[in-house]
Enzyme design. Structure first.
Site, PDB file in Angstrom:
ATOM      1  N   ASP A   1     -23.989 -11.949  56.368  1.00  0.00           N
ATOM      2  CA  ASP A   1     -22.967 -11.841  57.416  1.00  0.00           C
ATOM      3  C   ASP A   1     -23.285 -12.781  58.590  1.00  0.00           C
ATOM      4  O   ASP A   1     -22.429 -13.038  59.439  1.00  0.00           O
ATOM      5  CB  ASP A   1     -22.902 -10.391  57.937  1.00  0.00           C
ATOM      6  CG  ASP A   1     -21.541  -9.747  57.706  1.00  0.00           C
ATOM      7  OD1 ASP A   1     -20.600 -10.469  57.315  1.00  0.00           O
ATOM      8  OD2 ASP A   1     -21.422  -8.533  57.920  1.00  0.00           O
TER       9      ASP A   1
ATOM     10  N   LYS B   1     -13.939  -6.797  49.517  1.00  0.00           N
ATOM     11  CA  LYS B   1     -15.144  -7.604  49.262  1.00  0.00           C
ATOM     12  C   LYS B   1     -15.658  -7.361  47.845  1.00  0.00           C
ATOM     13  O   LYS B   1     -16.065  -8.301  47.163  1.00  0.00           O
ATOM     14  CB  LYS B   1     -16.229  -7.261  50.300  1.00  0.00           C
ATOM     15  CG  LYS B   1     -15.893  -7.792  51.695  1.00  0.00           C
ATOM     16  CD  LYS B   1     -16.798  -7.220  52.777  1.00  0.00           C
ATOM     17  CE  LYS B   1     -16.268  -7.602  54.160  1.00  0.00           C
ATOM     18  NZ  LYS B   1     -17.020  -6.992  55.263  1.00  0.00           N
TER      19      LYS B   1
ATOM     20  N   GLN C   1     -21.707  -2.751  56.865  1.00  0.00           N
ATOM     21  CA  GLN C   1     -20.337  -2.798  57.385  1.00  0.00           C
ATOM     22  C   GLN C   1     -20.274  -2.162  58.775  1.00  0.00           C
ATOM     23  O   GLN C   1     -20.727  -1.035  58.965  1.00  0.00           O
ATOM     24  CB  GLN C   1     -19.391  -2.072  56.409  1.00  0.00           C
ATOM     25  CG  GLN C   1     -17.934  -2.153  56.772  1.00  0.00           C
ATOM     26  CD  GLN C   1     -17.382  -3.579  56.680  1.00  0.00           C
ATOM     27  OE1 GLN C   1     -17.646  -4.313  55.720  1.00  0.00           O
ATOM     28  NE2 GLN C   1     -16.617  -3.989  57.682  1.00  0.00           N
TER      29      GLN C   1
END
Ligand code: NAP
Length: 294
Positions: free
Chosen positions: A120, A53, A97
């Site tokens: 997200d 990412k 994460q």
């Protein structure tokens, strides 16, 4: 019939050109799109995902920061850090994460991220918004699948779609997105009796179960479009999806490979959401919009 192989890498590259142009436009107005990622503990897969990412952000002109915390980080301390990032005008997207250590509530953490920075797409508001087609940030993997279908020029209206897998991050949100486009959607899961009776009906079959070779050719309708979301590592380390690629490609009309199908699109849609967050925060894009209009 031999299926056309859908090149997720090429589609991702093309979509990223547009994202980079938007990031450059923002920069010309002194806005640097910025994503902050938080990693708790030392999960090996998380480290790889975050590294990818960071690299992808750099390639399109998004500033990325990674906050690395030890596995003994308390939930309260993590929530405080997120609240500070929520207030920081220089941060447009926040990503925590997953997985998190077991003493930290994923739901509390995701619920603390400001909706306007939830790139997200896991905040309850964004999840709930999918029901009425007004989500601010669609979750990245289903958004990537949707983008692939759009890029391939596939009209979803009235199509039979079967989604195998009903997780909160892939199967369920994808089913809602496709329903919003007026597809007829069946959702299957591990307790579905006779999976093949649903898959064989599908004009578009999306598989996100995490089971290698779950889908074999006799389960697929001739000419179907098959999207394989699965990521599985076989003994020996080979990466494979959920679909028996060699068998199914002889029956389908189009198919995504693993690797090189959905995977590159997931990161791409994170970039898309981050630039969209920066555009909204700075008035270059409306705060509320319908992303999947019928
Ligand atoms: P998950 O949370 O484990 O969910 C798997 C889903 O598949 C569950 O709904 C489960 O049913 C269902 N399932 C499992 N075995 C099945 C079977 N034999 N028949 C029918 N349904 C079955 O997984 P996930 O996070 O959604 O991820 C799914 C796969 O996609 C994994 O391989 C993951 O690595 C991959 N993935 C890829 C990307 C990407 O960027 N390409 C992103 C995210 C995930 P129950 O609910 O009944 O248990």
């Amino acid at each position: 019939m031999t299926a056309k192989i859908i090149d997720g890498v090429a589609i991702a590259r093309q979509v990223r050109v547009g994202i980079a142009a938007r990031a450059a436009m923002l920069k010309s107005h002194d806005v640097l799109p910025a994503l902050t990622m938080i990693v708790v503990g030392d999960n090996r897969a998380s480290a790889i995902y975050v590294r990818n990412k960071v690299r992808a952000c750099g390639e399109v002109g998004i500033k990325s920061d990674v906050i690395r915390l030890t596995a003994d980080e308390t939930e309260e301390s993590l929530l405080s850090r997120i609240r500070l990032l929520n207030e920081d005008p220089g941060v447009h997207g926040i990503l925590v994460q997953l997985p998190l250590p077991p003493h930290i509530s994923v739901r509390r953490v995701l619920g603390t991220i400001a909706m306007s920075k939830d790139v997200d797409g896991f905040h309850l508001y964004n999840v709930g918004g999918l029901v009425i087609g007004e989500t601010v940030f669609p979750p990245c993997t289903p958004y990537g699948v949707h983008k692939i279908l759009e890029h391939e020029g596939i009209d979803l209206e009235g199509k039979n779609v079967t989604v195998v897998g009903m997780s909160n991050i892939v199967g369920k949100p994808l089913a809602l997105m496709l329903m919003q486009r007026e597809a007829t959607v069946a959702i299957c899961h591990a307790k579905t009796r006779d999976l093949a009776q649903y898959t064989i009906l599908a004009d578009i079959l999306v598989v996100a179960a995490g089971q290698p070779k779950l889908i074999v050719a006799p389960m697929v309708r001739t000419g179907a479009i098959v999207i394989d979301v699965g990521i599985n590592f076989l003994p020996g380390g080979k990466l494979t999806g959920d679909v028996d690629f060699e068998g199914v490609r002889r029956k389908a009309s189009r198919i995504t490979p693993v690797p090189g199908g959905v995977g590159p699109m997931t990161v791409t849609m994170l970039l898309e959401n981050t630039v969209a967050a920066a555009e909204r925060a700075t008035g270059f894009r409306p705060a509320a919009e319908s992303l999947f209009p019928v």
